[in-house]
Design an enzyme around this catalytic site. Structure first.
Site, PDB file in Angstrom:
ATOM      1  N   GLY A  25      35.525   3.850  35.045  1.00  0.00           N
ATOM      2  CA  GLY A  25      34.201   4.349  35.416  1.00  0.00           C
ATOM      3  C   GLY A  25      33.563   3.472  36.470  1.00  0.00           C
ATOM      4  CB  ALA A  26      33.343   3.376  39.879  1.00  0.00           C
ATOM      5  N   GLY A  28      26.896   4.023  37.072  1.00  0.00           N
ATOM      6  CA  GLY A  28      25.754   3.123  36.922  1.00  0.00           C
ATOM      7  C   GLY A  28      26.133   1.743  36.435  1.00  0.00           C
ATOM      8  CE  LYS A  73      29.512   8.511  41.061  1.00  0.00           C
ATOM      9  NZ  LYS A  73      28.816   8.586  39.772  1.00  0.00           N
ATOM     10  CB  SER A  96      40.969  12.712  34.788  1.00  0.00           C
ATOM     11  OG  SER A  96      40.783  12.662  33.386  1.00  0.00           O
ATOM     12  CG  ASP A 118      30.454  10.863  32.605  1.00  0.00           C
ATOM     13  OD1 ASP A 118      31.562  10.950  32.037  1.00  0.00           O
ATOM     14  OD2 ASP A 118      30.121  11.592  33.540  1.00  0.00           O
ATOM     15  CB  CYS A 159      38.547   2.195  16.696  1.00  0.00           C
ATOM     16  SG  CYS A 159      38.474   3.788  15.844  1.00  0.00           S
ATOM     17  CB  CYS A 174      23.146  36.736  16.854  1.00  0.00           C
ATOM     18  SG  CYS A 174      22.967  35.510  15.555  1.00  0.00           S
TER      19      CYS A 174
END
Length: 655
Positions: A25-26, A28, A73, A96, A118, A159, A174
Site C-alpha cells: 500500500g502506497a 495515506g 502510486k 494487486s 484500504d 492474527c 425488498c
C-alpha cells in the site's frame, strides 16, 4: 557525512541495513511509512499497490504532486522516496497483492511485511500469506483522528482474523426496491441503478419493483405481475434494464419516466405495502419543484459550493440528464461487452448517483441530501487526516525496529486516541494478545461451522458468498469428506462448473457433512462443518460460526482505559485509506476508498474494526431474493494434489 542508519544503535544498524521489507500500500500511511523507512537507513524495500494517483490524494499523500495524477502510486512513491536517500534499492509493483504472482514463496523473501491497505479482503489475504510464510506483519490504520498499530507473528500473537470484525451492513432487496425509508436506501438503489445501466449488472441488484416482497399476499403479488405486458404465448415479456435503456438510446426523459413515474405507479398497485406507510408520489419531469421544500434541514442549503448545496428536484433532473449523456458516451467508447465501474471520484458517476438518490428520496418523502453528503454516505466515509497518518507511520517503524532487534516481547498494540485518556496519553500502548485457539485461520487445525439450508443453498452461492466473501478465500477448492473424496469445487476453470447451479443436497451434502476447503494461493486449509437449518433469522441465507458450541454471537466487549479505544474510538474499519488491492464485491453500503476511511457498519459512523470482539465469529449472509440487493486425514484437495504431483490441468483503520 553520516547516513541515516548511522544514528541507530549498533545492535540495530546492521539489522536495518540487511533487512528486506515489503510495504503493501502506497496511500495515506504508505507514503509516510516509505519516507520514514528510507530516512531510517533501510536499504532494500519493495512496494506494491494497485491504485493510481487521484487529485484528491494530494492533500495528504505528500510523495505525489499534480503532475503525477493518473500514474501508479507504487512507482511514483518509489521515485519520490529516492530523493530522500538515493542509495536505497526500491522496487515498485503496480499490481494487486492478491494476484497469484505473489504467493507464499514471494512473502518468504522478506524480513518484515508492513501493511498499508484500504480494505478488509486484502488485509485478510496478507495476514494469511504472512502466517503461511512465517514472516512478521506490522498492521496499522487510521480513521480521522484515531489510529492503531499492531504486530502479528504466527503462534505468538493474535492474527488479523483471530477476532471477528463487525458485519458489513446490508439491506433486504425488498426494502431497497419497494419501501425505502432512509436516505441510505435511496443511495444504495441509485448505485445499483448505475450498475444496471452502465456497470457490471448483477441480478441481485435489480432496481425494479419487487413482486416477491414477503409483505405482499399471493394475490397482490400476482396481480401486480399480471399487469406486465405479455407475449402471444402468454409469457411475460421481460427485458433487462440495460437492454431497455439501450433500445431507447438512454434518452434521459424516458429513463426518468420509467424510474420515477411508471415504476412508482406500479408500486402503488401493491396496496398492502402502503397500509402503514406513506405512499410514494410519482414525479413528472415538467412539474418538478425548482426549490427545496425545507432548506432549513441543511445548513449548507445556500452554499455557493455545488457539492454542499442542496439541489432541488428540478436541478436533480437536469444533473441526471447531463450525467446520463456523458456516461452513455463513456460506455460507447469501451469495447463491446465492456462496462463502466462506479467510482465516487468520477464526476459523472457521482452526479448520476446523487441526482437519482435525491429524486427517489423526493418520491418517498425522504429528506434530500447534498452531493457531498451522498458521496460520504455512498461509502460510509470519514476524512483521512495527514497528521494522524504521520503519527501512525512513525509507530509502524518503531515496531519494525523492535522486531529487527528480536524484542518481540516489547512490541505493543498502540492506539492513537482522539483525546488524552485518564493518564493524559494520546498514544496508548497495550500488550499483544495471544492467538485465539478457535481462530479459523491461525489455529493448528482450523475449523468453522456454517449453518444453512442445504436444500436451498446452491454450490455457486457457497463458493462466492461463503468461502470467498465470508471466509475470505481467493481461489478455493472444496472436497466433501465422504470417504470417496468427492470434489465439489475446483479452482481450475471449468473443472466443476456443472456443479455450480446444483443445491448442496443434490450434491450429497447433508446435515453434519464436513468439507475440506483449500486455498492453494494462501496455503490455507479449513474444515467447514455444515449444520442444516431451515430456521435462520429472517433475511439470512447462512451463518458462519467460529465456535461451533455457540451458534449466536455474544455482545462485543468494550476496551476501556489502558485497553485502548472502544469500537468507535479504536477507529477500525472495513476499509481504510491506502492501497486499492481489493477483491470480491458484496452488496453493502461500504465501499473501499483510497481517499477516505470507510466504516463497516452504520451510516452514522458507528461500529468499526477496532471493536474488541468475543471469540465467537458470526457472519450473516443475505438470500438472493432479499439482497440489494469421515476422516479428515484423506488425500489433499484436488488442486494441492495436482501441485504435489507436478501435473497441470489483489481498519482497523487506514493502513
Amino acid at each position: 557525512m553520516e547516513g541515516p542508519a548511522d544514528i541507530l544503535p549498533s545492535t540495530l544498524k546492521k539489522s536495518v541495513v540487511d533487512a528486506k521489507l515489503l510495504l503493501v500500500g502506497a496511500g495515506g500511511i504508505g507514503c509516510e511509512v516509505l519516507k520514514n523507512l528510507v530516512l531510517s537507513g533501510f536499504k532494500n524495500i519493495e512496494v506494491i499497490d494497485l491504485d493510481t494517483i487521484d487529485v484528491s490524494n494530494l492533500n495528504r499523500q505528500f510523495l505525489f504532486q499534480r503532475q503525477h495524477v493518473g500514474k501508479s502510486k507504487a512507482k511514483v512513491a518509489c521515485e519520490a522516496a529516492l530523493g530522500f536517500n538515493p542509495s536505497v534499492t526500491l522496487k515498485a509493483h503496480h499490481d494487486s497483492v492478491m494476484s497469484q504472482e505473489y504467493g507464499v514463496n514471494f512473502f518468504k523473501g522478506f524480513t518484515l511485511v508492513l501493511n498499508a491497505l484500504d480494505n478488509r479482503a486484502a488485509r485478510n489475504h496478507v495476514n494469511r500469506m504472512c502466517l503461511a510464510a512465517q514472516v512478521p506483519l506490522v498492521e496499522s490504520g487510521t480513521a480521522g483522528y484515531l489510529g492503531q498499530v499492531t504486530v502479528i507473528k504466527r503462534g505468538v500473537t493474535e492474527c488479523y482474523e483471530c477476532q471477528p470484525k463487525p458485519a458489513q451492513k446490508t439491506f433486504p432487496g425488498c426494502t431497497i426496491r419497494n419501501t425505502p425509508s432512509e436516505p441510505i436506501h435511496c443511495i444504495v438503489w441509485a448505485k445499483h441503478l448505475f450498475n444496471q445501466l452502465f456497470g457490471e449488472a448483477d441480478p441481485d441488484e435489480d432496481v425494479s419493483p419487487d413482486t416477491a416482497d414477503p409483505e405482499l399476499t399471493g394475490d397482490a403479488a400476482g396481480s401486480a405481475a399480471l399487469s406486465e405486458p405479455a407475449r402471444e404465448d402468454g409469457n411475460v415479456e421481460r427485458v433487462s434494464t440495460r437492454g431497455w435503456a439501450a433500445q431507447n438510446d438512454y434518452e434521459p426523459r424516458k429513463l426518468f419516466r420509467k424510474l420515477f413515474n411508471d415504476d412508482i405507479r406500479y408500486l402503488l398497485t401493491m396496496d398492502k405495502l402502503w397500509q402503514k406507510r406513506r405512499p410514494p408520489t410519482p414525479l413528472d419531469w415538467d412539474t418538478l419543484p425548482d426549490a427545496v421544500a425545507d432548506s432549513s434541514s441543511s445548513s449548507t442549503a445556500d452554499s455557493s459550493l455545488s457539492d454542499q448545496r442542496l439541489w432541488p428536484p428540478a436541478e436533480c433532473a437536469a444533473v441526471l440528464e447531463r450525467a446520463v449523456g456523458r456516461l452513455k458516451d463513456q460506455l460507447a467508447a469501451r469495447p463491446a461487452g465492456d462496462h463502466l465501474v462506479w467510482d465516487k471520484d468520477d464526476e459523472n458517476g457521482m452526479d448520476f448517483v446523487a441526482a437519482c438518490a435525491n429524486l427517489r428520496a423526493h418520491c418517498f418523502g425522504i429528506r434530500l441530501n447534498t452531493r457531498f453528503t451522498i458521496k460520504s454516505m455512498a461509502g460510509n466515509i470519514i476524512p483521512a487526516i495527514a497528521t494522524t497518518n504521520a503519527i501512525i507511520a512513525a509507530m509502524v517503524v518503531f515496531e519494525a525496529f523492535k522486531l529487527l532487534e528480536g524484542r518481540l516481547d516489547d512490541c505493543k498494540t498502540v492506539y492513537l486516541n482522539r483525546q488524552p485518556n485518564a493518564r493524559k496519553r494520546l498514544l496508548v500502548p497495550c500488550v499483544l494478545e495471544k492467538p485465539n485457539p478457535k481462530c479459523y485461520v491461525c489455529a493448528e487445525k482450523p475449523e468453522v461451522t456454517v449453518r444453512l439450508d442445504v436444500s436451498q443453498m446452491k454450490l455457486q452461492a457457497l463458493e462466492e458468498r461463503v468461502l470467498k466473501a465470508a471466509l475470505n478465500m481467493v481461489a478455493p477448492d472444496a472436497e466433501l469428506l465422504d470417504g470417496r473424496g468427492t470434489i465439489l469445487i475446483s479452482s481450475e476453470e471449468g473443472e466443476t462448473a456443472a456443479n455450480a447451479p446444483r443445491t448442496l443436497a443434490e450434491l450429497g451434502v447433508r446435515d453434519g457433512a464436513r468439507l475440506r476447503c483449500d486455498d492453494f494461493l494462501q496455503n490455507y486449509e479449513l474444515i467447514v462443518n455444515i449444520v442444516n437449518s431451515t430456521e435462520l433469522p429472517d433475511g439470512q441465507e447462512f451463518e458462519v460460526v467460529g465456535d461451533a458450541s455457540q451458534l449466536q454471537p455474544a455482545a462485543p466487549a468494550r476496551a476501556d482505559g489502558e485497553a485502548g479505544p472502544s469500537s468507535a474510538d479504536a477507529g477500525g474499519s472495513a476499509a481504510a485509506n491506502g492501497s486499492g488491492n481489493g477483491a470480491g464485491k458484496a452488496t453493502t453500503t461500504v465501499e473501499d476508498d483510497d481517499d477516505l476511511v470507510c466504516l463497516s457498519e452504520g451510516e452514522d459512523g458507528t461500529g468499526t474494526d477496532g471493536e474488541v470482539p468475543t471469540a465467537t465469529t458470526t457472519t450473516v449472509g443475505t438470500p438472493a431474493s432479499k439482497r440489494p440487493a469421515q476422516s479428515d486425514q484423506g488425500t489433499p484437495p484436488a488442486k494441492k494434489r495436482r501441485a504435489l504431483s507436478g501435473s497441470e490441468s489483489p481498519e482497523v483503520i487506514e493502513l
